[in-house]
Design a protein around this motif. Structure first.
Motif, PDB file in Angstrom:
ATOM      1  N   MET A  73       0.852  -1.187   0.000  1.00  0.00           N
ATOM      2  CA  MET A  73       0.000   0.000   0.000  1.00  0.00           C
ATOM      3  C   MET A  73       0.888   1.237   0.000  1.00  0.00           C
ATOM      4  O   MET A  73       1.955   1.266   0.615  1.00  0.00           O
ATOM      5  N   TRP A  74       0.445   2.257  -0.703  1.00  0.00           N
ATOM      6  CA  TRP A  74       1.091   3.569  -0.655  1.00  0.00           C
ATOM      7  C   TRP A  74       0.415   4.419   0.413  1.00  0.00           C
ATOM      8  O   TRP A  74      -0.806   4.303   0.633  1.00  0.00           O
ATOM      9  N   CYS A  75       1.178   5.286   1.053  1.00  0.00           N
ATOM     10  CA  CYS A  75       0.538   6.317   1.866  1.00  0.00           C
ATOM     11  C   CYS A  75       1.461   7.518   2.007  1.00  0.00           C
ATOM     12  O   CYS A  75       2.683   7.394   1.977  1.00  0.00           O
ATOM     13  N   VAL A  76       0.853   8.693   2.077  1.00  0.00           N
ATOM     14  CA  VAL A  76       1.560   9.954   2.343  1.00  0.00           C
ATOM     15  C   VAL A  76       0.880  10.532   3.585  1.00  0.00           C
ATOM     16  O   VAL A  76      -0.122  11.228   3.491  1.00  0.00           O
ATOM     17  N   PRO A  77       1.432  10.231   4.776  1.00  0.00           N
ATOM     18  CA  PRO A  77       0.653  10.455   5.998  1.00  0.00           C
ATOM     19  C   PRO A  77       0.547  11.895   6.472  1.00  0.00           C
ATOM     20  O   PRO A  77      -0.374  12.232   7.208  1.00  0.00           O
ATOM     21  N   LYS A  78       1.508  12.750   6.066  1.00  0.00           N
ATOM     22  CA  LYS A  78       1.466  14.139   6.549  1.00  0.00           C
ATOM     23  C   LYS A  78       1.451  15.096   5.374  1.00  0.00           C
ATOM     24  O   LYS A  78       2.267  14.981   4.465  1.00  0.00           O
ATOM     25  N   TYR A  79       0.497  16.040   5.397  1.00  0.00           N
ATOM     26  CA  TYR A  79       0.308  16.992   4.307  1.00  0.00           C
ATOM     27  C   TYR A  79       0.262  16.225   2.980  1.00  0.00           C
ATOM     28  O   TYR A  79       1.001  16.499   2.037  1.00  0.00           O
ATOM     29  N   SER A  80      -0.641  15.285   2.939  1.00  0.00           N
ATOM     30  CA  SER A  80      -0.715  14.322   1.843  1.00  0.00           C
ATOM     31  C   SER A  80      -0.790  15.001   0.480  1.00  0.00           C
ATOM     32  O   SER A  80      -1.396  16.058   0.324  1.00  0.00           O
ATOM     33  N   ASN A  81      -0.136  14.388  -0.495  1.00  0.00           N
ATOM     34  CA  ASN A  81      -0.193  14.838  -1.892  1.00  0.00           C
ATOM     35  C   ASN A  81      -1.394  14.162  -2.548  1.00  0.00           C
ATOM     36  O   ASN A  81      -1.444  12.936  -2.600  1.00  0.00           O
ATOM     37  N   PRO A  82      -2.418  14.921  -3.011  1.00  0.00           N
ATOM     38  CA  PRO A  82      -2.437  16.371  -3.199  1.00  0.00           C
ATOM     39  C   PRO A  82      -3.258  17.151  -2.181  1.00  0.00           C
ATOM     40  O   PRO A  82      -3.312  18.372  -2.261  1.00  0.00           O
ATOM     41  N   THR A  83      -3.953  16.499  -1.242  1.00  0.00           N
ATOM     42  CA  THR A  83      -4.948  17.220  -0.442  1.00  0.00           C
ATOM     43  C   THR A  83      -4.332  18.100   0.634  1.00  0.00           C
ATOM     44  O   THR A  83      -4.983  19.042   1.110  1.00  0.00           O
ATOM     45  N   GLY A  84      -3.090  17.798   1.080  1.00  0.00           N
ATOM     46  CA  GLY A  84      -2.485  18.550   2.165  1.00  0.00           C
ATOM     47  C   GLY A  84      -3.000  18.155   3.534  1.00  0.00           C
ATOM     48  O   GLY A  84      -2.632  18.765   4.538  1.00  0.00           O
TER      49      GLY A  84
END
Length: 425
Positions: A183-194
């Motif tokens: 799984m991918w995740c961008v946990p802080k200030y996520s790209n693109p929603t922030g």
């Protein structure tokens, strides 16, 4: 003005004609404005010019332990670089690899090696499986999706909300299918929603019980320090995995590419000691060492976490007026019309615009005709397919402020016109 869906047919037609004339006038100006990618502006790049003066003949090239940074060696990174960036990631200094200049490159290599050889505990290389699948929170980062598509990994959409990915769905899907390997995740200030993941979401990620015993979360924490309005505390994802009984399940990536110079920063990866040892052994087949001169530059320039925070406050001071300009224009031009909504981020590099269904591609096309380039509609979803054709990613960082304001006038006009065209169908 009333919401567009409350206007009479005659009033809609009149407004549509006005907007079409306005778009023609923009197109006649020969604009060339680019808001396609989250590139720092020139004034942000100027913040790091001192970096280039920190390693030279007078300053010296030796790192801790009398290591000559001009030579081969130190495959997992300089000791002082590991100490600094381990603090950045929130991991022990032994649980990190510092190498290269791009965390995206590290993620690609890590996933490619998993396909070729498997990960720690894999029964076989992933490429020998019937199929490999990944869970992809959406809207998400197009580069993550491109890596999967290039490597032949099937992607499964997982909706995002204000707290993070839909964890009921993540738990259900990962537990049911052993071919779902990660799984991918961008946990802080996520790209693109922030937006940033809640503690509840991170704890549930850490406690997953996937059917694939070699399931891996590729956690891209590229924006960990990139506040614009307000800093947000983030529960450490690696700690959550340890507490959840999954110490080896997550790789945590980061870099200095938007702290100092994009493409000339320092990249790093945190994981369990066992994962680090496994990865280091693989890397020994790939490289003898990385650019240690650049590591030393960064340590001398940034110094410590206080130095990194001070640098990021300077970035925020430059970015905040640009984010204000985008958000204020959207509010002034579009609020209440039914022509779209937007997400105000606390940090990161983007503002996400959510158009009425079926309008995103049209907005991007109209802007392009008028000389304003945006990221392609659909880039926020795997395979470039946004099922509802709604999401547009706005990148305010690169254009000078006055050009950005002009670009947003074009954008809002395009959003209004696309919404009216859709109502007429």
């Amino acid at each position: 003005m009333k919401p567009y869906d409350e206007l009479s047919s005659a009033d809609r037609a009149k407004e549509k004609e006005t907007l079409q004339d306005l778009m023609k006038s923009y197109a006649s100006r020969g604009l060339a404005l680019n808001m396609a990618r989250g590139k720092p502006g020139e004034d942000q790049l100027d913040l790091s010019m001192g970096l280039l003066e920190t390693v030279n003949a007078s300053q010296g090239f030796l790192a801790e332990g009398n290591i000559d940074t001009r030579n081969y060696g130190e495959l997992t990174g300089l000791g002082e670089a590991k100490k600094l960036f381990a603090q950045y990631l929130g991991v022990p200094a032994d649980d990190i690899i510092v190498g290269g200049s791009s965390s995206l490159n590290m993620m690609y290599d890590c996933l490619a090696r998993a396909m070729l050889t498997g990960v720690l505990g894999s029964p076989r290389p992933w490429v020998q499986e019937e199929k490999v699948k990944f869970l992809c929170p959406v809207p998400g980062y197009d580069r993550h999706f491109s890596i999967c598509q290039f490597l032949g990994i099937e992607m499964i959409n997982v909706p995002m909300d204000a707290e993070g990915p839909d964890m009921d769905l993540v738990e259900e899907l990962s537990a049911a299918d052993p071919l779902i390997k990660g799984m991918w995740c961008v946990p802080k200030y996520s790209n693109p929603t922030g937006l940033s993941y809640s503690d509840r979401v991170i704890r549930r990620l850490g406690a997953l019980r996937p059917a694939a015993k070699d399931f891996r979360i590729f956690c891209d924490n590229a924006y960990a320090m990139h506040l614009v309005y307000r800093d947000q505390d983030l529960l450490n994802p690696l700690d959550a995995c340890k507490e959840g009984g999954n110490p080896h399940m997550l790789y945590l990536f980061g870099s200095t590419n938007k702290i100092t110079f994009p493409g000339a920063g320092v990249a790093f990866m945190g994981a369990s000691k066992e994962n680090i040892a496994f990865t280091a052994k693989q890397l020994s087949m790939q490289a003898i060492g990385w650019d240690k001169i650049n590591m030393l530059r960064h340590v001398r320039f940034l110094k410590d976490m206080a130095g990194i925070r001070a640098q990021m406050e300077k970035h925020a001071a430059i970015l905040r007026p640009k984010f204000d300009a985008v958000l204020n224009t959207l509010e002034t031009q579009l609020r209440g019309l039914g022509a779209g909504e937007w997400i105000k981020p606390e940090g990161g590099y983007f503002i996400t615009f959510v158009a009425p269904p079926g309008c995103a591609k049209r907005i991007v096309a109209l802007c392009k005709e008028a000389g304003v380039v945006l990221t392609d509609a659909g880039a926020t979803h795997p395979y470039g397919i946004d099922p509802e054709d709604r999401y547009v990613r706005i990148a305010p960082s690169f254009p000078p402020l006055e050009e950005l304001k002009g670009a947003m006038e074009v954008f809002c006009t395009a959003a209004k016109l696309a919404a009216l065209e859709k109502l007429a169908v």
